[in-house]
Design a protein around this motif. Structure first.
Motif, PDB file in Angstrom:
ATOM      1  N   UNK A  34       0.846  -1.194   0.000  1.00 35.58           N
ATOM      2  CA  UNK A  34       0.000   0.000   0.000  1.00 35.58           C
ATOM      3  C   UNK A  34       0.879   1.241   0.000  1.00 35.58           C
ATOM      4  N   UNK A  35       0.512   2.220  -0.789  1.00 26.95           N
ATOM      5  CA  UNK A  35       1.345   3.419  -0.922  1.00 26.95           C
ATOM      6  C   UNK A  35       0.653   4.707  -0.479  1.00 26.95           C
ATOM      7  N   UNK A  36      -0.653   4.663  -0.267  1.00 30.21           N
ATOM      8  CA  UNK A  36      -1.337   5.897   0.100  1.00 30.21           C
ATOM      9  C   UNK A  36      -0.936   6.304   1.520  1.00 30.21           C
ATOM     10  N   UNK A  37      -0.872   7.606   1.787  1.00 29.53           N
ATOM     11  CA  UNK A  37      -0.530   8.055   3.138  1.00 29.53           C
ATOM     12  C   UNK A  37      -1.493   7.493   4.173  1.00 29.53           C
ATOM     13  N   UNK A  38      -0.972   7.200   5.344  1.00 23.06           N
ATOM     14  CA  UNK A  38      -1.798   6.684   6.438  1.00 23.06           C
ATOM     15  C   UNK A  38      -2.341   7.857   7.245  1.00 23.06           C
ATOM     16  N   UNK A  39      -3.646   8.019   7.270  1.00 20.46           N
ATOM     17  CA  UNK A  39      -4.246   9.110   8.026  1.00 20.46           C
ATOM     18  C   UNK A  39      -4.001   8.912   9.517  1.00 20.46           C
ATOM     19  N   UNK A  40      -3.642   9.982  10.222  1.00 14.82           N
ATOM     20  CA  UNK A  40      -3.416   9.845  11.664  1.00 14.82           C
ATOM     21  C   UNK A  40      -4.693   9.928  12.502  1.00 14.82           C
ATOM     22  N   UNK A  41      -5.831  10.068  11.858  1.00 14.84           N
ATOM     23  CA  UNK A  41      -7.075  10.217  12.634  1.00 14.84           C
ATOM     24  C   UNK A  41      -7.246   9.029  13.575  1.00 14.84           C
ATOM     25  N   UNK A  42      -7.351   9.336  14.845  1.00 20.06           N
ATOM     26  CA  UNK A  42      -7.587   8.319  15.861  1.00 20.06           C
ATOM     27  C   UNK A  42      -6.353   7.556  16.320  1.00 20.06           C
ATOM     28  N   UNK A  43      -5.196   7.812  15.724  1.00 16.91           N
ATOM     29  CA  UNK A  43      -3.988   7.094  16.144  1.00 16.91           C
ATOM     30  C   UNK A  43      -3.461   7.644  17.464  1.00 16.91           C
ATOM     31  N   UNK A  44      -2.951   6.753  18.270  1.00 14.40           N
ATOM     32  CA  UNK A  44      -2.269   7.135  19.510  1.00 14.40           C
ATOM     33  C   UNK A  44      -0.786   7.267  19.209  1.00 14.40           C
ATOM     34  N   UNK A  45      -0.265   8.473  19.344  1.00 18.79           N
ATOM     35  CA  UNK A  45       1.133   8.755  19.019  1.00 18.79           C
ATOM     36  C   UNK A  45       1.883   9.103  20.302  1.00 18.79           C
ATOM     37  N   UNK A  46       2.939   8.367  20.572  1.00 17.86           N
ATOM     38  CA  UNK A  46       3.814   8.697  21.687  1.00 17.86           C
ATOM     39  C   UNK A  46       4.929   9.606  21.219  1.00 17.86           C
ATOM     40  N   UNK A  47       5.210  10.641  21.982  1.00 18.38           N
ATOM     41  CA  UNK A  47       6.267  11.598  21.653  1.00 18.38           C
ATOM     42  C   UNK A  47       7.446  11.335  22.585  1.00 18.38           C
ATOM     43  N   UNK A  48       8.510  10.753  22.030  1.00 18.47           N
ATOM     44  CA  UNK A  48       9.695  10.398  22.810  1.00 18.47           C
ATOM     45  C   UNK A  48      10.669  11.561  22.759  1.00 18.47           C
ATOM     46  N   UNK A  49      10.694  12.360  23.809  1.00 12.87           N
ATOM     47  CA  UNK A  49      11.527  13.559  23.829  1.00 12.87           C
ATOM     48  C   UNK A  49      12.802  13.385  24.631  1.00 12.87           C
ATOM     49  N   UNK A  50      12.863  12.340  25.447  1.00  9.56           N
ATOM     50  CA  UNK A  50      14.059  12.057  26.241  1.00  9.56           C
ATOM     51  C   UNK A  50      14.115  10.569  26.517  1.00  9.56           C
ATOM     52  N   UNK A  51      15.337  10.065  26.633  1.00 13.62           N
ATOM     53  CA  UNK A  51      15.514   8.669  27.042  1.00 13.62           C
ATOM     54  C   UNK A  51      15.551   8.546  28.555  1.00 13.62           C
ATOM     55  N   UNK A  52      15.727   9.694  29.223  1.00 11.84           N
ATOM     56  CA  UNK A  52      15.733   9.705  30.682  1.00 11.84           C
ATOM     57  C   UNK A  52      17.103   9.811  31.299  1.00 11.84           C
ATOM     58  N   UNK A  53      18.155   9.553  30.488  1.00 13.47           N
ATOM     59  CA  UNK A  53      19.498   9.537  31.072  1.00 13.47           C
ATOM     60  C   UNK A  53      20.492  10.350  30.262  1.00 13.47           C
TER      61      UNK A  53
END
Length: 469
Positions: free
Chosen positions: A248-267
């Motif tokens: 499949x090549x069409x873009x995947x709509x983000x509607x309803x997706x749960x997205x985690x934002x990883x901004x730090x590894x913690x260390x």
């Protein structure tokens, strides 16, 4: 200077092939001319296979003339990394100690699949010694430079692949990734790349940590190569069977997706503001598109990297010891100095480190499991100087924390340029669950369509010497 052929989208070139207004030989001639003019600045080629490429282009021209192309890559110039064996071409693994090895007598799976697809392999691209440095520095090839600014690093270890694509040489490339080695050059050079689910793209020697990975200027370029490279190969005992549904090549709509934002590894010491700002822009685009975006808690309470670094040290020390004793001094000193302690670790030390890495990988997997996809930086900074072996020369892979753990979890992870800082690209990472490679690329394609900046690819200009005007 813009080339009216080489700077077209790949699909436009294919349409010209179909219509007979352009041939693969024409495109190869232009590509070889561009290599002559641009490679002296970027130093991205380990080997240019002019004769092999011309034979492939001529055969492709005959197929297009008869209306029987083998794949979407048929007749398109591509490159492969130095570490990918291909018949009749040198394999040096980035190291001066290997300069006199005989040429390869077999095609590794990625090279074999490209040839079966009719792609025109124009040559092999540079890499650092043993692939154990996340920078474009090699004892054999010297310094590979970033086309956006030749005083800046390409990242590694698929350094030459990144530099070639960003300078408009080839439509896609095969790199390999053990700690981020296709995603890191993509981040430095403004490209798209995929570290696939381990086993999705077969490679030799078999590994649960390293994968061959497609690189390109667009997600469509990466999808084209991904489609060719995937599928089982008996030489890779970890390789997965072909996917059962059409790509499949069409873009995947983000509607309803749960997205985690990883901004730090913690260390770690943290992410530069410019990188955080680009990551925030991507997160905002997903939220505006209907995704539920939330910041992830720090993954690690204690620094997990030392154990992983020792595993890499042992791997590199074993390769160093495989080289004839009188040639070992030719290995880059940064690699020799770093991996030296690995030779003194015991088997029980190695086992304990392997167990520690497995526990850390499970922490990362569990942290991602509450989300459909995870958004993360590629590297915590906006690059570093071309001659540097990394942010910390004593740990040439030490700045790979945001990429390396997804090699350990076997999750697919794509890199995409989503902004710039001081004229240099800033990459983000889209990570999904195992086996969701196509979906990761489709979500990356959706983000590509919302990128807030235009990609005006650079024409490399030689770096000024110190004190130059």
């Amino acid at each position: 200077m813009i080339d009216e052929i080489l700077d077209l989208p790949a699909e436009s070139v294919r349409q010209a092939y179909r219509g007979g207004t352009l041939s693969p030989v024409d495109v190869l001639d232009r590509t070889l001319a561009r290599i002559e003019t641009r490679n002296p600045t970027i130093n991205a080629f380990a080997y240019v296979d002019t004769a092999g490429a011309r034979n492939a282009a001529q055969a492709s021209s005959r197929r297009w003339d008869s209306g029987t192309p083998l794949s979407p890559l048929d007749g398109l110039p591509v490159t492969i990394k130095d570490s990918v064996h291909a018949v009749g071409t040198p394999w040096r693994h980035g190291c001066a100690a290997n300069a006199d090895l005989p040429d390869s007598t077999f095609d590794a799976p990625p090279a074999a699949r490209l040839k079966e697809a009719g792609a025109v392999i124009v040559g092999k691209t540079t890499m650092p010694d043993f692939g154990m440095m996340a920078a474009g520095v090699s004892s054999l090839y010297g310094v590979t430079r970033n086309p956006w600014n030749p005083s800046r690093n390409t990242g590694g270890s698929s350094a030459g692949a990144g530099a070639c694509l960003a300078s408009g040489i080839g439509f896609s490339a095969v790199g390999s990734d053990i700690a981020g080695s296709v995603r890191l050059p993509a981040g430095h050079c403004g490209l798209v790349a995929l570290k696939p689910t381990q086993g999705r793209i077969p490679h030799t020697a078999p590994s649960t940590m390293r994968s061959a990975g497609p690189m390109g200027r667009t997600v469509d370029d990466v999808l084209d190569m991904y489609d060719v490279l995937t599928g089982a190969d008996p030489r890779d005992l970890w390789s997965l069977p072909p996917e059962t549904t059409p790509l499949a090549r069409e873009p995947l709509s983000p509607i309803g997706l749960r997205i985690g934002l990883l901004t730090t590894l913690g260390t770690s010491s943290g992410v530069e503001d410019a990188v955080s700002a680009v990551l925030a822009d991507a997160a905002a685009a997903l939220a505006d598109g209907g995704a539920d975006v939330s910041v992830m808690a720090p993954v690690f309470a204690d620094d997990p990297y030392p154990a992983l670094d020792r595993l890499f040290q042992v791997r590199a020390a074993a390769e160093l010891q495989s080289i004839r004793a009188d040639l070992r001094e030719l290995v880059h000193p940064a690699i020799r100095d770093w991996c030296g302690p690995g030779a003194g670790l015991s088997a029980t030390d190695f086992a304990r480190d392997g167990e520690a890495v497995a526990r850390s990988a499970e922490l990362m997997r569990a942290a991602c499991a509450g989300f459909d996809y995870v958004l993360a930086p590629v590297i915590p900074t906006v690059g570093f100087p071309a001659e540097d072996c990394g942010l910390d020369p004593s740990q040439p892979l030490g700045h790979c924390g945001f990429t390396a753990w997804f090699n350990q979890t076997a999750q697919p992870a794509a890199a995409l340029c989503f902004g710039f800082s001081d004229g240099m690209p800033v990459g983000i990472q889209v990570v999904g669950p195992r086996f969701a490679d196509t979906e990761v690329l489709r979500l990356t394609k959706w983000l590509e369509g919302r990128r807030p900046v235009a990609m005006a690819w650079p024409e490399p200009v030689a770096a000024q010497p110190p004190g130059g005007n």
